[in-house]
Each structure stands twice: as structure tokens, then as C-alpha cells.
Design a protein around this motif. Structure first.
Motif, PDB file in Angstrom:
ATOM      1  N   ARG A  74      31.085  50.365  39.993  1.00  0.00           N
ATOM      2  CA  ARG A  74      31.413  49.073  40.573  1.00  0.00           C
ATOM      3  C   ARG A  74      31.739  49.225  42.040  1.00  0.00           C
ATOM      4  N   THR A  78      25.087  43.388  38.600  1.00  0.00           N
ATOM      5  CA  THR A  78      24.898  42.723  37.317  1.00  0.00           C
ATOM      6  C   THR A  78      23.419  42.549  37.016  1.00  0.00           C
ATOM      7  N   GLU A 115      25.034  41.506  31.555  1.00  0.00           N
ATOM      8  CA  GLU A 115      26.366  41.993  31.189  1.00  0.00           C
ATOM      9  C   GLU A 115      27.374  41.355  32.135  1.00  0.00           C
ATOM     10  N   GLU A 119      30.558  40.920  34.360  1.00  0.00           N
ATOM     11  CA  GLU A 119      31.519  41.729  35.088  1.00  0.00           C
ATOM     12  C   GLU A 119      32.912  41.232  34.739  1.00  0.00           C
ATOM     13  N   GLU A 120      33.873  42.086  34.899  1.00  0.00           N
ATOM     14  CA  GLU A 120      35.252  41.704  34.640  1.00  0.00           C
ATOM     15  C   GLU A 120      35.719  40.797  35.784  1.00  0.00           C
ATOM     16  N   THR A 121      36.043  39.577  35.473  1.00  0.00           N
ATOM     17  CA  THR A 121      36.518  38.620  36.474  1.00  0.00           C
ATOM     18  C   THR A 121      37.759  37.923  35.941  1.00  0.00           C
ATOM     19  N   MET A 122      38.438  37.276  36.829  1.00  0.00           N
ATOM     20  CA  MET A 122      39.596  36.477  36.427  1.00  0.00           C
ATOM     21  C   MET A 122      39.604  35.207  37.269  1.00  0.00           C
ATOM     22  N   THR A 140      36.936  32.071  40.721  1.00  0.00           N
ATOM     23  CA  THR A 140      36.672  33.158  39.780  1.00  0.00           C
ATOM     24  C   THR A 140      36.327  34.378  40.614  1.00  0.00           C
ATOM     25  N   PRO A 160      36.778  38.953  41.088  1.00  0.00           N
ATOM     26  CA  PRO A 160      37.086  40.212  40.416  1.00  0.00           C
ATOM     27  C   PRO A 160      38.525  40.623  40.715  1.00  0.00           C
TER      28      PRO A 160
END
Length: 184
Positions: free
Chosen positions: A6, A17, A30, A32-35, A50, A52
Motif C-alpha cells: 500500500r 485497487t 478488492e 481497500e481499508e477505508t473509514m 471516505t 484511508p
């Protein structure tokens, strides 16, 4: 097969991605890790974002400055009553920002100190300038009682002042001149 490493860059997120999706030959990429975080701006409007978790706070400020048309140097992020650092090494994770957190966007306050009292503009004088009578109309300076006269503060407009005074006196003398009428 190992997943690609990453990058902390936002633009590389989508390229990583899509590269992963192409390598796996799957129809769904796939994720990605997001918040999701929420930023309340100066007007009270809440902006959902939104991002990472490894996004730097300085990159977040840059994104917000582009969205709000404000310079990034004039923006501050506050979470739980504390100012977030804007160093490039400071990320949302290191600042302990949880998902769905509310960040407040603010600008620094201007002013705050009482206005300084005007000082005398003459060299080597630090006395307080006189109000109204200490303002020179020719050079625009502020002077104390000792230097308020044009001759005392060596005003650059002294010659103009003398010339203006002579012209004013000449006009007054011309107006006061009496004409003698003979033959009455």
C-alpha cells in the motif's frame, strides 16, 4: 500471490485497487481499508469523507482547502478539543481518529491583542504621540508634544506648509483690501 504494497498516496489507491482486480481476474475489485469521517466546516456544514486511515493530516487539510477554496495554511483541524498536528508524518491513525469521527475545521483568530498606543515618530523618541494635535497633516506622522510642530520633527512638508501659509495670507490680505471711493 502476495497483495501489492500500500502507498500513502490517495491517487495511488485507485491504481493499486485496479491493478489487484486485474491480477485476480475478478469482476469486483478488492476493497481497500477505508473509514468515513465527518468534517464540520466554519459555516456549520458537515462534510462526509471516505479516506484511508493512513492518510496524513496535512493531506486531509489540502483536500479540504481545495473543496472550500481556502488556503491550507489558514485551516486547523480539531478533534476532541485538541488541535491535530499537520506534520507530514502525522496520520489519522497516529492521531487516534476513530472511524465516524467528527473533526471541526477552524481558522486562526486574527488580532486578540489590544491596539498599540501610537508612539512619537521622531528619531530617538519613544514618548506617546499626542492625540489629534500630534498628527502632522503634511507627512502623516504621529508625534509627541515635544515634536508636534513641523520645525521640531523636521517635516518633509515644511516648505509646502510655508508656501501654503504665504498663499493663504496673500488671499486674506487681498480680500481685506479696502477701496477708497473719491467724490462722496
Amino acid at each position: 500471490m502476495r497483495p501489492p504494497s500500500r502507498s500513502s498516496s490517495i491517487s495511488s489507491l485507485s491504481s493499486t485497487t485496479s491493478a489487484t482486480a486485474n491480477n485476480n481476474n475478478s469482476t469486483t475489485p478488492e476493497a481497500e481499508e477505508t473509514m468515513q469521517i465527518f468534517v464540520k466546516n466554519i459555516d456549520g456544514e458537515t462534510i462526509p469523507l471516505t479516506v484511508p486511515p493512513n492518510l496524513s493530516t496535512s493531506a486531509l487539510l489540502t483536500l479540504l482547502s481545495l473543496r472550500l477554496n481556502l488556503p491550507p495554511a489558514s485551516l486547523r483541524l480539531i478533534h476532541s478539543g485538541r488541535l491535530l498536528p499537520t506534520t507530514p508524518s502525522s496520520t489519522l491513525l497516529t492521531s487516534q481518529i476513530p472511524p465516524s469521527a467528527l473533526l471541526h475545521l477552524s481558522t486562526p483568530l486574527l488580532g486578540g491583542a489590544p491596539p498599540k498606543k501610537p508612539r512619537c515618530g521622531a528619531k530617538d523618541c519613544s514618548a506617546l504621540a499626542q492625540r489629534i494635535v500630534g498628527d502632522c497633516g503634511f507627512c502623516g506622522g504621529h508625534y509627541c508634544a515635544k515634536h508636534r510642530l513641523l520645525e521640531d520633527h523636521r517635516c518633509a512638508g515644511l516648505e509646502d506648509c510655508k508656501k501654503e501659509g504665504r498663499e493663504r495670507n496673500t488671499r486674506m490680505l487681498e480680500e481685506e483690501r479696502t477701496v477708497v471711493v473719491r467724490g462722496i
